[in-house]
Design an enzyme around this catalytic site. Structure first.
Site, PDB file in Angstrom:
ATOM      1  N   LEU A  60       0.821  -1.214   0.000  1.00 58.58           N
ATOM      2  CA  LEU A  60       0.000   0.000   0.000  1.00 58.58           C
ATOM      3  C   LEU A  60       0.858   1.270   0.000  1.00 58.58           C
ATOM      4  O   LEU A  60       0.407   2.319  -0.459  1.00 58.58           O
ATOM      5  CB  LEU A  60      -0.941   0.022   1.202  1.00 58.58           C
ATOM      6  CG  LEU A  60      -2.130  -0.929   1.117  1.00 58.58           C
ATOM      7  CD1 LEU A  60      -2.924  -0.907   2.419  1.00 58.58           C
ATOM      8  CD2 LEU A  60      -3.022  -0.580  -0.060  1.00 58.58           C
ATOM      9  N   CYS A  83       4.877  -8.224  -3.137  1.00 60.93           N
ATOM     10  CA  CYS A  83       4.138  -9.469  -3.237  1.00 60.93           C
ATOM     11  C   CYS A  83       3.047  -9.496  -2.180  1.00 60.93           C
ATOM     12  O   CYS A  83       3.309  -9.223  -1.004  1.00 60.93           O
ATOM     13  CB  CYS A  83       5.087 -10.647  -3.046  1.00 60.93           C
ATOM     14  SG  CYS A  83       4.259 -12.247  -3.098  1.00 60.93           S
ATOM     15  N   THR A  89      -8.247 -13.350   5.406  1.00 61.32           N
ATOM     16  CA  THR A  89      -9.159 -12.212   5.548  1.00 61.32           C
ATOM     17  C   THR A  89      -9.265 -11.440   4.244  1.00 61.32           C
ATOM     18  O   THR A  89      -8.546 -11.697   3.278  1.00 61.32           O
ATOM     19  CB  THR A  89      -8.680 -11.251   6.656  1.00 61.32           C
ATOM     20  OG1 THR A  89      -7.473 -10.605   6.211  1.00 61.32           O
ATOM     21  CG2 THR A  89      -8.407 -11.993   7.957  1.00 61.32           C
ATOM     22  N   HIS A  91      -8.261  -8.516   3.796  1.00 60.78           N
ATOM     23  CA  HIS A  91      -7.155  -7.556   3.682  1.00 60.78           C
ATOM     24  C   HIS A  91      -6.433  -7.713   2.336  1.00 60.78           C
ATOM     25  O   HIS A  91      -6.021  -6.736   1.731  1.00 60.78           O
ATOM     26  CB  HIS A  91      -6.181  -7.742   4.851  1.00 60.78           C
ATOM     27  CG  HIS A  91      -5.045  -6.778   4.853  1.00 60.78           C
ATOM     28  ND1 HIS A  91      -5.230  -5.423   5.063  1.00 60.78           N
ATOM     29  CD2 HIS A  91      -3.717  -6.950   4.675  1.00 60.78           C
ATOM     30  CE1 HIS A  91      -4.056  -4.823   5.015  1.00 60.78           C
ATOM     31  NE2 HIS A  91      -3.129  -5.729   4.776  1.00 60.78           N
TER      32      HIS A  91
END
Length: 176
Positions: A60, A83, A89, A91
């Site tokens: 991010l 990567c 989850t 995410h």
């Protein structure tokens, strides 16, 4: 299996002026990141360019660092590397979608960026994709950035009038 397919690759672009490329990498998986970097550096050097590497905490942050460098430094092109391996989850979806979207938006604004952030289901997939002797996605991302740079330099030499002409026949710039 995707690894056995062959794909057409554009011929490596040539440059009158050596490209200066920033590789921004999220080394969360160090071995994978190192292979991506090796592939990217090899491609940039083969095109006569130079590369500098900047590390960020995660995928991010890669687009944020590229945006900062674009405003504050004088790089010609950028390579985004990292990567993201699917976990348990959502995410994974957020990181993949948001990092890719941010990189694409910067590209649409004129930055020459090759996106080599791997988004995979398993570590084994990432290892194969990152390996410079196998799928070489780092080299592919660098090649993409270099091809965009070649187009930018080609098209940047042309003047495209927008707006009003002065009495001397020059177009007024909107860069004020």
């Amino acid at each position: 299996m995707a690894g056995s397919e062959t794909h057409y690759a554009l011929p490596r672009p040539s440059f009158d002026e050596a490209p200066k490329v920033l590789i921004v990498v999220a080394p969360y998986y160090r071995d994978i990141a190192d292979n991506l970097i090796a592939g990217a550096k090899a491609e940039i050097e083969a095109a006569g360019g130079t590369a500098e590497v900047a590390e960020v905490p995660g995928a991010l942050e890669v687009p944020t660092a590229i945006g900062m460098a674009a405003r504050l430094c004088d790089y010609d092109a950028y390579v985004a590397l990292g990567c993201v391996i699917r976990g348990e989850t959502t995410h994974y979806d957020t990181v993949c979608n948001d990092s890719s979207r941010a990189i694409q938006l910067m590209g649409l604004q004129g930055l020459c960026i090759g996106n080599g952030i791997l988004t995979v289901e398993t570590r084994e997939q990432a290892v194969v994709r990152a390996d410079p002797a196998d799928q070489d996605k780092g080299g592919g991302a660098a090649a993409a950035a270099l091809h965009l740079l070649a187009l930018s330099r080609k098209w940047g030499d042309r003047t495209k009038g927008v707006g009003f002409k002065t009495s001397a026949g020059d177009f007024l710039s909107s860069d004020r």
